[in-house]
Design an enzyme around this catalytic site. Sequence first.
Site, short mmCIF file in Angstrom:
data_model
loop_
_atom_site.label_atom_id
_atom_site.label_comp_id
_atom_site.label_asym_id
_atom_site.label_seq_id
_atom_site.Cartn_x
_atom_site.Cartn_y
_atom_site.Cartn_z
N SER A 1 38.79 62.70 53.05
CA SER A 1 38.70 61.26 53.30
C SER A 1 37.67 60.91 54.36
O SER A 1 37.48 59.74 54.69
CB SER A 1 40.07 60.71 53.73
OG SER A 1 40.50 61.34 54.93
N ASN B 1 50.27 62.39 59.90
CA ASN B 1 50.94 61.26 59.25
C ASN B 1 51.15 60.09 60.21
O ASN B 1 50.85 58.94 59.88
CB ASN B 1 52.28 61.71 58.67
CG ASN B 1 52.13 62.72 57.55
OD1 ASN B 1 51.01 63.04 57.13
ND2 ASN B 1 53.24 63.24 57.05
N THR C 1 40.52 13.97 41.10
CA THR C 1 41.60 14.78 40.54
C THR C 1 41.16 15.13 39.12
O THR C 1 40.50 14.31 38.45
CB THR C 1 42.95 14.05 40.50
OG1 THR C 1 42.83 12.89 39.65
CG2 THR C 1 43.38 13.60 41.89
N HIS C 2 41.47 16.33 38.68
CA HIS C 2 41.03 16.81 37.36
C HIS C 2 39.49 16.80 37.25
O HIS C 2 38.94 16.74 36.16
CB HIS C 2 41.62 15.98 36.22
CG HIS C 2 43.11 15.85 36.28
ND1 HIS C 2 43.97 16.81 35.79
CD2 HIS C 2 43.90 14.87 36.80
CE1 HIS C 2 45.22 16.42 35.98
NE2 HIS C 2 45.21 15.25 36.61
N SER D 1 14.19 31.26 42.27
CA SER D 1 14.13 31.94 40.97
C SER D 1 12.81 32.68 40.85
O SER D 1 11.77 32.22 41.33
CB SER D 1 14.26 30.91 39.85
OG SER D 1 13.90 31.48 38.61
N LYS E 1 13.53 25.96 41.44
CA LYS E 1 14.94 26.24 41.69
C LYS E 1 15.24 26.49 43.17
O LYS E 1 14.48 27.12 43.88
CB LYS E 1 15.40 27.46 40.88
CG LYS E 1 15.36 27.30 39.39
CD LYS E 1 16.44 26.36 38.88
CE LYS E 1 17.83 26.92 39.10
NZ LYS E 1 18.06 28.19 38.41
N ASN F 1 18.78 27.87 44.66
CA ASN F 1 20.09 28.31 44.23
C ASN F 1 21.05 28.52 45.40
O ASN F 1 20.70 29.18 46.38
CB ASN F 1 19.98 29.61 43.44
CG ASN F 1 19.09 29.48 42.22
OD1 ASN F 1 19.06 28.42 41.58
ND2 ASN F 1 18.37 30.53 41.88
N GLU G 1 27.89 31.05 45.74
CA GLU G 1 28.24 31.68 44.47
C GLU G 1 28.75 33.11 44.68
O GLU G 1 29.71 33.55 44.03
CB GLU G 1 27.03 31.70 43.55
CG GLU G 1 26.62 30.33 43.05
CD GLU G 1 25.36 30.38 42.21
OE1 GLU G 1 25.47 30.14 40.99
OE2 GLU G 1 24.28 30.67 42.75
N TYR H 1 55.64 60.34 53.62
CA TYR H 1 54.21 60.30 53.36
C TYR H 1 53.88 61.04 52.07
O TYR H 1 54.46 62.08 51.76
CB TYR H 1 53.42 60.92 54.51
CG TYR H 1 51.92 60.81 54.31
CD1 TYR H 1 51.25 59.64 54.65
CD2 TYR H 1 51.19 61.85 53.74
CE1 TYR H 1 49.87 59.52 54.44
CE2 TYR H 1 49.83 61.74 53.52
CZ TYR H 1 49.18 60.57 53.88
OH TYR H 1 47.82 60.46 53.65
N GLN I 1 46.41 58.00 50.93
CA GLN I 1 45.02 58.04 51.35
C GLN I 1 44.23 56.89 50.73
O GLN I 1 43.20 56.48 51.24
CB GLN I 1 44.41 59.39 50.94
CG GLN I 1 42.97 59.59 51.40
CD GLN I 1 42.51 61.02 51.16
OE1 GLN I 1 43.03 61.96 51.75
NE2 GLN I 1 41.53 61.18 50.28
N LYS J 1 42.95 53.04 52.45
CA LYS J 1 41.89 52.73 53.42
C LYS J 1 40.66 52.08 52.82
O LYS J 1 40.13 51.12 53.38
CB LYS J 1 41.47 54.01 54.16
CG LYS J 1 42.60 54.62 54.98
CD LYS J 1 42.20 55.96 55.56
CE LYS J 1 43.42 56.69 56.08
NZ LYS J 1 44.39 57.02 55.00
#
Length: 472
Positions: A23, A110, A155-156, A277, A283, A285, A290, A317, A322, A325
């Site tokens: 690990s 442990n 709304t909606h 772009s 553009k 963006n 996003e 344990y 493991q 993490k």
Amino acid sequence: MSKLWGGRFTKQTNKLVEEYTASIGFDQKLAEEDVQGSLAHVTMLGKCGIVPQEDVETIKKGLLNVLEKIRSGEIEYSVSDEDIHMNIEKNLIEQIGPVGGKLHTGRSRNDQVATDMHLYLRKRVVEFVELLKNLQEALIGQAKANTDTIVPGYTHLQRAQPILFAHHLMAYVAMFGRDIERLQDSYKRINVLPLGAGALAGTTFPIDRHFVAEQLHFDAVYENSLDAVSDRDFILEFLSNASAIMMHLSRLSEELVLWSSTEFRFVELDDAFCTGSSIMPQKKNPDVAELVRGKTGRVYGNLFGLLTVLKSLPLAYNKDMQEDKEGMFDTVATLQGALQLFAPMIATMKVNTGRMREAVNQDFSNATDIADFLVGKGLPFRQAHEVIGKTVLYCIQNGKFLLDLTLDEFKQFSDLFDDRIYEVLQPETVVNARDVYGGTATAQVEAAIARAESKLTETAGWVRGFEAKVSL
């Protein structure tokens, strides 16, 4: 060198097994916490007379040297040493000789790894409270600058009623405030010491777990040794809280994407937080928003991943754990990056107040107030609702908005209309009519901003109070 645990074995570990089970590739992030816990542990061993004080001082000096190497990037981690604990212990023994092997007296990997993760995560919680506070400050700053900016409320995703843009922003301040409260509440479950539980049953050495807890600024110790080494609830809670934060960021991201589109043109994000772009030069963006929206999925995935890992594990344990993490580290990095970017992106955002006002003037979001006007004249609400529905339909069929109608046109639908209807329909009137606690009226929004700023001061004090405790 042979494995620190190799006495029982007659063969070397298969190289593929060694690579698969190691690990160190990711738990090296716990290096400073591992040293921090070891310093407290060996100090306790000396206090309790388990290790001679001379050896304790030698070990502590060696650990501090290892810490310097960690911070300077000099330490070399080895897959053959499996994990961060054994890498540090090997490095320590190479520096100070066999006396370094006494460090592991009275503990197991442990309880050691569990302690490391508690130490690591409590730091992150305090950092995230601070970052959320910074984002709230940016939102409040924009809100204070837009207490007279009116925007359609939806709304909606359909225009519903006019609201102050400041009111809309303060909704996110409230969301992130709940996120802060959840993180603060989780701190008390993170700040519990597992060290001293041993592998699963405690230890035969006369250790003092509460002394270690005091040194490391833990508020409590685990009551049950089995629970201490197998509990990952505190990580699950963090991942759940992080998922809620990312969900809130994603909702705000979605609105920023919409608001900055040509169709809305409500806001413009600063060039520093946008990209272009490769083929379309016009553009601009909103890539940060996003990407935050997209990365929300990976944080959710980390939560569900750990839930799945833990769902069938017997006490105590198991090597499966493991897997706790990488998802935690990934979530920390993802959330940290998002919050660090969002506050300055919001602070530098330009608000197109003219376009927002234009949108309010070209919809029927003031229709509810006509119904309320008629109700105030004695008409039952359901009848008033029908009257306004027919009035709006008339406007749509004739290419008009409500404020374009003459009084005679209004009276086609109800004799209760009078000249006051034009004042009732003004966006400012509509907004300020909702003068109730938590409403969008200017006075209420200004009061909400004041309360939020007071809460910011409390949050800043909480962070300061814990910074010293969680630092190494």
